[in-house]
Design a protein around this motif. Structure first.
Motif, PDB file in Angstrom:
ATOM      1  N   ALA A  22     -19.356 -24.076 -90.905  1.00 45.89           N
ATOM      2  CA  ALA A  22     -20.527 -23.422 -90.158  1.00 45.89           C
ATOM      3  C   ALA A  22     -21.840 -23.827 -89.997  1.00 45.89           C
ATOM      4  CB  ALA A  22     -20.531 -21.981 -90.637  1.00 45.89           C
ATOM      5  N   ASP A  23     -22.025 -24.703 -91.293  1.00 43.33           N
ATOM      6  CA  ASP A  23     -23.417 -25.350 -91.455  1.00 43.33           C
ATOM      7  C   ASP A  23     -23.591 -26.632 -90.323  1.00 43.33           C
ATOM      8  OD1 ASP A  23     -24.490 -23.622 -93.230  1.00 43.33           O
ATOM      9  OD2 ASP A  23     -24.035 -24.991 -94.821  1.00 43.33           O
ATOM     10  N   ILE A  24     -22.573 -27.053 -90.147  1.00 42.59           N
ATOM     11  CA  ILE A  24     -22.707 -28.297 -89.391  1.00 42.59           C
ATOM     12  C   ILE A  24     -22.298 -27.967 -87.970  1.00 42.59           C
ATOM     13  CG2 ILE A  24     -21.344 -30.660 -88.798  1.00 42.59           C
ATOM     14  CD1 ILE A  24     -21.120 -30.902 -92.122  1.00 42.59           C
ATOM     15  N   THR A  25     -21.157 -27.128 -87.632  1.00 39.16           N
ATOM     16  CA  THR A  25     -20.905 -27.068 -86.394  1.00 39.16           C
ATOM     17  C   THR A  25     -21.591 -25.980 -85.764  1.00 39.16           C
ATOM     18  OG1 THR A  25     -19.127 -25.633 -86.591  1.00 39.16           O
ATOM     19  CG2 THR A  25     -18.596 -27.942 -86.740  1.00 39.16           C
ATOM     20  N   GLY A  26     -21.861 -24.809 -86.426  1.00 44.09           N
ATOM     21  CA  GLY A  26     -22.674 -23.816 -85.898  1.00 44.09           C
ATOM     22  C   GLY A  26     -21.558 -22.635 -85.583  1.00 44.09           C
ATOM     23  N   HIS A  27     -20.244 -22.964 -85.915  1.00 36.94           N
ATOM     24  CA  HIS A  27     -18.980 -22.038 -85.627  1.00 36.94           C
ATOM     25  C   HIS A  27     -18.410 -21.873 -87.007  1.00 36.94           C
ATOM     26  CE1 HIS A  27     -19.826 -23.230 -81.416  1.00 36.94           C
ATOM     27  NE2 HIS A  27     -19.267 -24.149 -81.472  1.00 36.94           N
ATOM     28  N   GLU A  28     -17.871 -20.538 -87.111  1.00 35.13           N
ATOM     29  CA  GLU A  28     -17.012 -20.098 -87.981  1.00 35.13           C
ATOM     30  C   GLU A  28     -15.625 -20.671 -88.139  1.00 35.13           C
ATOM     31  OE1 GLU A  28     -15.604 -16.016 -87.987  1.00 35.13           O
ATOM     32  OE2 GLU A  28     -16.858 -15.788 -86.416  1.00 35.13           O
ATOM     33  N   VAL A  29     -15.001 -20.700 -89.053  1.00 37.10           N
ATOM     34  CA  VAL A  29     -13.555 -21.333 -89.259  1.00 37.10           C
ATOM     35  C   VAL A  29     -12.702 -20.317 -88.532  1.00 37.10           C
ATOM     36  CG1 VAL A  29     -11.739 -22.105 -90.930  1.00 37.10           C
ATOM     37  CG2 VAL A  29     -13.948 -22.389 -91.628  1.00 37.10           C
ATOM     38  N   GLY A  30     -11.909 -21.012 -87.781  1.00 35.87           N
ATOM     39  CA  GLY A  30     -11.037 -20.052 -86.891  1.00 35.87           C
ATOM     40  C   GLY A  30     -11.718 -20.050 -85.576  1.00 35.87           C
ATOM     41  N   GLY A  31     -13.031 -20.332 -85.258  1.00 35.49           N
ATOM     42  CA  GLY A  31     -13.498 -20.322 -84.048  1.00 35.49           C
ATOM     43  C   GLY A  31     -14.312 -21.593 -83.621  1.00 35.49           C
ATOM     44  N   VAL A  32     -14.162 -22.857 -84.440  1.00 32.20           N
ATOM     45  CA  VAL A  32     -14.691 -24.226 -84.231  1.00 32.20           C
ATOM     46  C   VAL A  32     -14.040 -24.699 -82.756  1.00 32.20           C
ATOM     47  CG1 VAL A  32     -14.795 -26.492 -84.870  1.00 32.20           C
ATOM     48  CG2 VAL A  32     -14.814 -24.371 -86.574  1.00 32.20           C
ATOM     49  N   CYS A  33     -14.841 -25.119 -82.064  1.00 32.67           N
ATOM     50  CA  CYS A  33     -14.700 -25.661 -80.800  1.00 32.67           C
ATOM     51  C   CYS A  33     -15.601 -26.768 -80.526  1.00 32.67           C
ATOM     52  CB  CYS A  33     -14.865 -24.690 -79.613  1.00 32.67           C
ATOM     53  SG  CYS A  33     -16.164 -23.930 -79.295  1.00 32.67           S
ATOM     54  N   PRO A  34     -15.373 -27.562 -79.551  1.00 27.80           N
ATOM     55  CA  PRO A  34     -16.150 -28.717 -79.076  1.00 27.80           C
ATOM     56  C   PRO A  34     -17.666 -28.366 -78.155  1.00 27.80           C
ATOM     57  CG  PRO A  34     -14.418 -28.814 -77.758  1.00 27.80           C
ATOM     58  CD  PRO A  34     -14.281 -27.628 -78.698  1.00 27.80           C
TER      59      PRO A  34
ATOM     60  N   ALA B 173     -10.697 -22.282 -78.891  1.00 22.44           N
ATOM     61  CA  ALA B 173     -11.568 -21.281 -79.378  1.00 22.44           C
ATOM     62  C   ALA B 173     -12.871 -21.547 -78.724  1.00 22.44           C
ATOM     63  CB  ALA B 173     -11.566 -21.460 -81.065  1.00 22.44           C
ATOM     64  N   ALA B 174     -13.611 -20.462 -78.863  1.00 24.22           N
ATOM     65  CA  ALA B 174     -14.982 -20.358 -78.242  1.00 24.22           C
ATOM     66  C   ALA B 174     -16.160 -19.863 -79.160  1.00 24.22           C
ATOM     67  CB  ALA B 174     -14.950 -19.511 -76.971  1.00 24.22           C
ATOM     68  N   GLY B 175     -16.129 -20.525 -80.360  1.00 31.53           N
ATOM     69  CA  GLY B 175     -17.118 -20.090 -81.377  1.00 31.53           C
ATOM     70  C   GLY B 175     -16.964 -18.921 -82.376  1.00 31.53           C
ATOM     71  N   SER B 176     -15.811 -18.165 -82.079  1.00 31.01           N
ATOM     72  CA  SER B 176     -15.534 -16.994 -83.065  1.00 31.01           C
ATOM     73  C   SER B 176     -14.070 -16.930 -83.126  1.00 31.01           C
ATOM     74  CB  SER B 176     -16.242 -15.611 -82.483  1.00 31.01           C
ATOM     75  OG  SER B 176     -15.432 -15.083 -81.412  1.00 31.01           O
TER      76      SER B 176
END
Length: 155
Positions: free
Chosen positions: A88-100, A124-127
């Motif tokens: 989350a710190d690096i991508t801004g997305h929570e695990v399970g919602g990580v996307c490019p 996924a789309a961020g969540s």
């Protein structure tokens, strides 16, 4: 915040693509396939990896397995999955919602050739309750991704 950044990304770069939400969790490939009514292979999973000092995202077909030897050969270092706290710190997305899409800061994105078997995939789309339906080639184009072959051949 994360789903907002993904919506903002599509509003700016691809307004024809809509973020879809499900009351069902899509935190794993199996759950996502059930939530969005597709076969598990069509779920485009995003792997967050640290290779040496670099962090990269690799998007692959849901049922594919990363081949560490191929990753090491391509990137010149041993891949290590990011820790839950780092994601989350690096991508801004929570695990399970990580996307490019809609990343906190730009990261190199790579699409595995396993995605090319499909006309449409569901990343996924961020969540853990959101996704998009998108053609793999369009996803690669929108994220400036490089196509690579780093997954094991299907059994």
């Amino acid at each position: 915040m994360s789903i907002k950044s993904v919506r903002a990304f599509f509003a700016e770069h691809a307004p024809d693509i809509t973020v879809i939400e499900s009351p069902l969790s899509s935190a794993t490939v199996t759950l996502a396939a059930e939530a969005y009514g597709v076969e598990p292979a069509r779920i485009a999973k995003t792997l967050s990896l640290r290779i040496g000092e670099r962090v990269v995202l690799i998007v692959a077909a849901g049922t594919s397995r990363m081949d560490n030897k191929k990753v090491k050969a391509h990137f010149g270092g041993k891949p290590k999955m990011l820790g839950v706290d780092e994601v989350a710190d690096i991508t801004g997305h929570e695990v399970g919602g990580v996307c490019p899409f809609g990343l906190k800061a730009p990261l190199p994105v790579y699409c595995d050739v396993s995605l090319q078997a499909f006309d449409e995939v569901v990343p996924a789309a961020g969540s853990t309750h959101s996704a998009v339906r998108i053609a793999p080639m369009r996803m690669a184009q929108l994220t400036s991704a490089e196509w690579i072959d780093v997954c094991q051949a299907p059994a």
